[in-house]
Design a protein around this motif. Structure first.
Motif, PDB file in Angstrom:
ATOM      1  N   PHE A   7     108.573  11.897 -81.553  1.00 54.01           N
ATOM      2  CA  PHE A   7     108.139  10.571 -81.101  1.00 54.01           C
ATOM      3  C   PHE A   7     108.733  10.254 -79.730  1.00 54.01           C
ATOM      4  CE2 PHE A   7     108.214   5.973 -80.777  1.00 54.01           C
ATOM      5  CZ  PHE A   7     106.965   5.606 -81.277  1.00 54.01           C
ATOM      6  N   ALA A   8     110.026  10.518 -79.542  1.00 56.71           N
ATOM      7  CA  ALA A   8     110.666  10.248 -78.258  1.00 56.71           C
ATOM      8  C   ALA A   8     110.074  11.131 -77.161  1.00 56.71           C
ATOM      9  CB  ALA A   8     112.173  10.471 -78.361  1.00 56.71           C
ATOM     10  N   LYS A   9     109.801  12.373 -77.469  1.00 54.63           N
ATOM     11  CA  LYS A   9     109.193  13.278 -76.485  1.00 54.63           C
ATOM     12  C   LYS A   9     107.841  12.745 -76.031  1.00 54.63           C
ATOM     13  CE  LYS A   9     107.345  17.944 -75.934  1.00 54.63           C
ATOM     14  NZ  LYS A   9     107.173  19.282 -76.523  1.00 54.63           N
ATOM     15  N   GLU A  10     107.073  12.168 -76.948  1.00 50.17           N
ATOM     16  CA  GLU A  10     105.709  11.738 -76.635  1.00 50.17           C
ATOM     17  C   GLU A  10     105.644  10.354 -75.987  1.00 50.17           C
ATOM     18  OE1 GLU A  10     103.720  12.016 -80.387  1.00 50.17           O
ATOM     19  OE2 GLU A  10     103.397  14.198 -80.217  1.00 50.17           O
ATOM     20  N   HIS A  11     106.656   9.498 -76.198  1.00 51.31           N
ATOM     21  CA  HIS A  11     106.534   8.104 -75.766  1.00 51.31           C
ATOM     22  C   HIS A  11     107.589   7.636 -74.767  1.00 51.31           C
ATOM     23  CE1 HIS A  11     103.399   7.240 -78.751  1.00 51.31           C
ATOM     24  NE2 HIS A  11     104.097   7.980 -79.589  1.00 51.31           N
ATOM     25  N   LEU A  12     108.725   8.298 -74.682  1.00 50.11           N
ATOM     26  CA  LEU A  12     109.832   7.758 -73.886  1.00 50.11           C
ATOM     27  C   LEU A  12     109.489   7.658 -72.405  1.00 50.11           C
ATOM     28  CD1 LEU A  12     112.693   6.725 -73.614  1.00 50.11           C
ATOM     29  CD2 LEU A  12     113.515   9.080 -73.658  1.00 50.11           C
ATOM     30  N   LEU A  13     108.898   8.681 -71.828  1.00 52.86           N
ATOM     31  CA  LEU A  13     108.605   8.660 -70.391  1.00 52.86           C
ATOM     32  C   LEU A  13     107.685   7.494 -70.039  1.00 52.86           C
ATOM     33  CD1 LEU A  13     108.703   9.782 -67.545  1.00 52.86           C
ATOM     34  CD2 LEU A  13     106.908  11.412 -68.186  1.00 52.86           C
ATOM     35  N   ASP A  14     106.617   7.295 -70.807  1.00 52.93           N
ATOM     36  CA  ASP A  14     105.706   6.180 -70.523  1.00 52.93           C
ATOM     37  C   ASP A  14     106.420   4.838 -70.635  1.00 52.93           C
ATOM     38  OD1 ASP A  14     103.555   7.816 -70.012  1.00 52.93           O
ATOM     39  OD2 ASP A  14     102.713   7.671 -72.037  1.00 52.93           O
ATOM     40  N   ASN A  15     107.294   4.700 -71.629  1.00 50.62           N
ATOM     41  CA  ASN A  15     108.016   3.437 -71.800  1.00 50.62           C
ATOM     42  C   ASN A  15     108.960   3.157 -70.632  1.00 50.62           C
ATOM     43  OD1 ASN A  15     106.746   2.800 -74.201  1.00 50.62           O
ATOM     44  ND2 ASN A  15     108.370   3.643 -75.500  1.00 50.62           N
ATOM     45  N   VAL A  16     109.557   4.209 -70.100  1.00 53.44           N
ATOM     46  CA  VAL A  16     110.434   4.044 -68.930  1.00 53.44           C
ATOM     47  C   VAL A  16     109.622   3.636 -67.707  1.00 53.44           C
ATOM     48  CG1 VAL A  16     111.951   5.251 -67.311  1.00 53.44           C
ATOM     49  CG2 VAL A  16     112.213   5.626 -69.777  1.00 53.44           C
ATOM     50  N   LEU A  17     108.544   4.355 -67.435  1.00 55.57           N
ATOM     51  CA  LEU A  17     107.745   4.081 -66.240  1.00 55.57           C
ATOM     52  C   LEU A  17     107.100   2.702 -66.296  1.00 55.57           C
ATOM     53  CD1 LEU A  17     106.070   7.566 -65.630  1.00 55.57           C
ATOM     54  CD2 LEU A  17     108.157   6.625 -64.622  1.00 55.57           C
ATOM     55  N   ASN A  18     106.735   2.248 -67.488  1.00 58.78           N
ATOM     56  CA  ASN A  18     106.123   0.927 -67.627  1.00 58.78           C
ATOM     57  C   ASN A  18     107.104  -0.200 -67.326  1.00 58.78           C
ATOM     58  OD1 ASN A  18     103.618   1.958 -68.318  1.00 58.78           O
ATOM     59  ND2 ASN A  18     103.996   1.858 -70.521  1.00 58.78           N
ATOM     60  N   ALA A  19     108.400   0.101 -67.331  1.00 56.00           N
ATOM     61  CA  ALA A  19     109.416  -0.916 -67.052  1.00 56.00           C
ATOM     62  C   ALA A  19     109.769  -1.000 -65.573  1.00 56.00           C
ATOM     63  CB  ALA A  19     110.679  -0.626 -67.872  1.00 56.00           C
ATOM     64  N   ILE A  20     109.120  -0.190 -64.730  1.00 54.60           N
ATOM     65  CA  ILE A  20     109.359  -0.231 -63.291  1.00 54.60           C
ATOM     66  C   ILE A  20     108.278  -1.092 -62.641  1.00 54.60           C
ATOM     67  CG2 ILE A  20     109.494   1.137 -61.174  1.00 54.60           C
ATOM     68  CD1 ILE A  20     110.468   3.476 -62.841  1.00 54.60           C
ATOM     69  N   PRO A  21     108.641  -2.038 -61.788  1.00 53.47           N
ATOM     70  CA  PRO A  21     107.637  -2.923 -61.168  1.00 53.47           C
ATOM     71  C   PRO A  21     106.570  -2.140 -60.415  1.00 53.47           C
ATOM     72  CG  PRO A  21     109.866  -3.722 -60.751  1.00 53.47           C
ATOM     73  CD  PRO A  21     110.010  -2.375 -61.358  1.00 53.47           C
ATOM     74  N   LEU A  22     105.312  -2.574 -60.548  1.00 52.80           N
ATOM     75  CA  LEU A  22     104.215  -1.935 -59.835  1.00 52.80           C
ATOM     76  C   LEU A  22     104.354  -2.172 -58.340  1.00 52.80           C
ATOM     77  CD1 LEU A  22     101.193  -2.885 -62.151  1.00 52.80           C
ATOM     78  CD2 LEU A  22     102.330  -0.655 -61.967  1.00 52.80           C
ATOM     79  N   GLY A  23     103.948  -1.188 -57.548  1.00 44.83           N
ATOM     80  CA  GLY A  23     103.970  -1.335 -56.103  1.00 44.83           C
ATOM     81  C   GLY A  23     105.336  -1.192 -55.471  1.00 44.83           C
ATOM     82  N   ALA A  24     106.315  -0.722 -56.221  1.00 44.72           N
ATOM     83  CA  ALA A  24     107.667  -0.580 -55.674  1.00 44.72           C
ATOM     84  C   ALA A  24     107.710   0.533 -54.639  1.00 44.72           C
ATOM     85  CB  ALA A  24     108.656  -0.291 -56.799  1.00 44.72           C
ATOM     86  N   SER A  25     108.473   0.318 -53.571  1.00 48.62           N
ATOM     87  CA  SER A  25     108.724   1.395 -52.614  1.00 48.62           C
ATOM     88  C   SER A  25     109.590   2.458 -53.271  1.00 48.62           C
ATOM     89  CB  SER A  25     109.433   0.836 -51.375  1.00 48.62           C
ATOM     90  OG  SER A  25     110.751   0.393 -51.737  1.00 48.62           O
ATOM     91  N   ARG A  26     109.771   3.587 -52.599  1.00 45.26           N
ATOM     92  CA  ARG A  26     110.599   4.645 -53.200  1.00 45.26           C
ATOM     93  C   ARG A  26     112.020   4.153 -53.430  1.00 45.26           C
ATOM     94  NH1 ARG A  26     113.665   9.347 -50.940  1.00 45.26           N
ATOM     95  NH2 ARG A  26     114.109  10.661 -52.754  1.00 45.26           N
ATOM     96  N   VAL A  38     119.102  12.272 -76.986  1.00 48.81           N
ATOM     97  CA  VAL A  38     118.209  12.409 -75.832  1.00 48.81           C
ATOM     98  C   VAL A  38     119.056  12.622 -74.582  1.00 48.81           C
ATOM     99  CG1 VAL A  38     116.400  11.365 -74.424  1.00 48.81           C
ATOM    100  CG2 VAL A  38     116.519  10.821 -76.865  1.00 48.81           C
ATOM    101  N   THR A  39     118.714  13.645 -73.833  1.00 49.90           N
ATOM    102  CA  THR A  39     119.237  13.790 -72.476  1.00 49.90           C
ATOM    103  C   THR A  39     118.032  13.887 -71.559  1.00 49.90           C
ATOM    104  OG1 THR A  39     121.272  14.872 -73.205  1.00 49.90           O
ATOM    105  CG2 THR A  39     120.641  15.166 -70.916  1.00 49.90           C
ATOM    106  N   PHE A  40     117.861  12.881 -70.696  1.00 55.55           N
ATOM    107  CA  PHE A  40     116.619  12.646 -69.967  1.00 55.55           C
ATOM    108  C   PHE A  40     116.936  12.638 -68.478  1.00 55.55           C
ATOM    109  CE2 PHE A  40     112.909  10.146 -68.663  1.00 55.55           C
ATOM    110  CZ  PHE A  40     111.921  10.620 -69.514  1.00 55.55           C
ATOM    111  N   VAL A  41     116.328  13.547 -67.718  1.00 54.79           N
ATOM    112  CA  VAL A  41     116.678  13.755 -66.314  1.00 54.79           C
ATOM    113  C   VAL A  41     115.443  13.544 -65.441  1.00 54.79           C
ATOM    114  CG1 VAL A  41     117.594  15.382 -64.625  1.00 54.79           C
ATOM    115  CG2 VAL A  41     118.444  15.424 -66.984  1.00 54.79           C
ATOM    116  N   ILE A  42     115.579  12.700 -64.415  1.00 58.46           N
ATOM    117  CA  ILE A  42     114.512  12.471 -63.444  1.00 58.46           C
ATOM    118  C   ILE A  42     115.010  12.925 -62.079  1.00 58.46           C
ATOM    119  CG2 ILE A  42     113.102  10.727 -62.275  1.00 58.46           C
ATOM    120  CD1 ILE A  42     113.119   9.108 -64.843  1.00 58.46           C
ATOM    121  N   ILE A  43     114.236  13.804 -61.428  1.00 59.35           N
ATOM    122  CA  ILE A  43     114.605  14.344 -60.122  1.00 59.35           C
ATOM    123  C   ILE A  43     113.562  13.895 -59.106  1.00 59.35           C
ATOM    124  CG2 ILE A  43     115.042  16.435 -58.776  1.00 59.35           C
ATOM    125  CD1 ILE A  43     115.671  17.856 -61.440  1.00 59.35           C
ATOM    126  N   ASP A  44     113.993  13.113 -58.129  1.00 60.54           N
ATOM    127  CA  ASP A  44     113.123  12.660 -57.044  1.00 60.54           C
ATOM    128  C   ASP A  44     113.777  13.066 -55.734  1.00 60.54           C
ATOM    129  OD1 ASP A  44     111.974  11.106 -54.931  1.00 60.54           O
ATOM    130  OD2 ASP A  44     111.133   9.735 -56.406  1.00 60.54           O
TER     131      ASP A  44
END
Length: 432
Positions: free
Chosen positions: A87-106, A139-145
């Motif tokens: 469940f976490a694999k399938e839903h966690l990323l979308d839930n995180v991204l949905n909590a970031i304001p739309l139109g945000a700069s980098r 969960v160990t969750f890594v985002i690389i930008d």
């Protein structure tokens, strides 16, 4: 003879945080600083079959814009079944991204990530609880930008960073009751009981566990049969590499019960990621045998003008030096190393591990004031102020503050917050 290396690491000194805007400005002023390549390898040996990967190298902050790409790597170590990990694999990323304001700069996007990760972890836990299943997952969750790495974690999986110069840094905190005194105190203060298994005759055996449920972790997603003082609020750390790059090793406790951070890093230096990851798993198996699911990701952040990370020269380090972030290696003082823009230096942008939701969400209040709507900081649902509550009963409350100052939480998310802090009875034990 198998050896066991304790999870606990030597405490490291905390360097001053570096403002993210400062670092983004440096990138913009340095035209030669291109986005790095990200290369990875994955390997696993199954004992119970409860570990899962998430690898997504084609995410985009702005849909359709390749220059806004970022990568996600995660490991989910399930227990008491596989449902929570899946469940976490399938839903966690979308839930995180949905909590970031739309139109945000980098810059705004990166600054929003720590809070969005907290909201995403908590929302995923709430959604899974509603299924009435009793499994749980670390969960160990890594985002690389680009050169910026953001890591969020609950449980006892781990992410380490190995940089040029041989400096090994721990980017996560282990939430094992046995090793983490602060977490034991938090759990008992919230209404949980911590103790070992009692066998016939009154003898205590095994690691410290939380009762009811008998979980040896203080943070996880799921675990519906355990009190809600076992929280899904992650430790979050954000760092920025120099343009020399670095290597991440992300793994479940099947690796870390056998190898220390330094041993894992040393076992695979000089090899490409797809070979390095196999060597880490092999070394863990040789040291301890297959006692648990053993799952590993090796991720290399590589300068665009180099096909592979350069081999790190072997040198002697004391254990304290190997855990410092922001400390230059001795070799960085010579002219050759200085050409690599402070080899081995990692600049820390953010770190927070509090289990208090109000402290982690801040006081911003996303809203449409003209329509009289306020958005829940966790579930991202717009509601009128009368339908929910503010978080302001927490440490941020002052006599002069307004009762609707945020972040706003809807009724369900406020109940979740209160339960995690021991302010209301926890959920009933689920029987299946």
């Amino acid at each position: 003879m198998p050896t066991h290396v304790p999870i606990a690491e030597v405490p490291r000194a905390k360097p001053p945080l570096v403002p993210l805007a400062t670092l983004i400005g440096r990138e913009l002023r340095n035209e030669k600083l291109e986005k790095p390549f990200v290369k990875y390898g994955q390997a696993a040996l199954a004992k119970k079959g409860e570990d899962y990967f998430l690898v997504k190298t084609d995410c985009q902050r702005i849909p359709g814009n390749p220059s806004s790409s970022f990568s996600v790597f995660a490991i989910f170590d399930g227990h008491n079944g596989i449902s929570a990990a899946i469940f976490a694999k399938e839903h966690l990323l979308d839930n995180v991204l949905n909590a970031i304001p739309l139109g945000a700069s980098r810059e705004e996007w990166l600054q929003s990530l720590p809070r969005a990760l907290v909201a995403g972890f908590v929302k995923t836990d709430i959604e899974f609880q509603q299924r009435g299943e009793t499994s749980g997952t670390t969960v160990t969750f890594v985002i690389i930008d680009g050169w910026t790495i953001t890591v969020a974690s609950v449980g006892d999986s781990r992410c380490i960073l190995d940089t040029q110069g041989g400096i090994v840094s721990l980017l996560t905190v282990d939430h094992r009751l046995e090793e983490n005194v602060e977490e034991r105190e938090r759990v008992t203060a919230s209404g949980g009981e911590v103790g070992r298994l009692n066998i016939f005759g009154g003898n205590e055996v095994g690691p410290l566990r939380c009762w009811p449920g008998g979980l040896c972790l203080s943070r996880s997603i799921g675990d519906t049969d355990v009190g809600e003082y076992i929280v899904p609020i992650p430790h979050v750390k954000q760092v920025k590499l120099s343009n020399a790059g670095g290597r991440l090793i992300i793994a479940s406790d099947g690796i870390w019960d056998a190898l220390s951070s330094d041993m894992a890093a040393k076992s695979c230096r000089g090899l490409p990621a797809e070979l390095a990851v196999k060597l880490v798993v092999k070394e863990a198996l040789r040291s301890r045998g297959l006692k648990d699911d053993t799952t590993c990701l090796v991720v290399d952040i590589i300068p665009s003008d180099r096909p592979i990370l350069p081999t790190t020269p072997r040198k002697k380090n004391n254990i304290l030096t190997s855990l410092f972030i922001g400390k230059k290696s001795p070799s960085s003082t010579n002219k050759a190393a200085n050409k690599l823009s402070a080899v081995g230096v990692v600049e820390e942008l953010f770190e927070e591990g509090s289990a208090m939701l109000a402290e982690r969400l801040g006081k911003d209040l996303p809203s449409d004031r003209n329509a009289g709507l306020y958005r829940c900081a966790v579930c991202q649902v717009d509601q009128t102020p009368g339908d929910g509550f503010s978080v302001n009963s927490g440490p941020f409350f002052t006599p002069g503050s307004k009762p609707w100052e945020g972040p706003f939480l809807c009724t369900n998310c406020r109940k979740k917050k209160d339960a995690m802090e021991g302010k209301r009875p926890s959920r009933h034990t689920v029987t299946v």
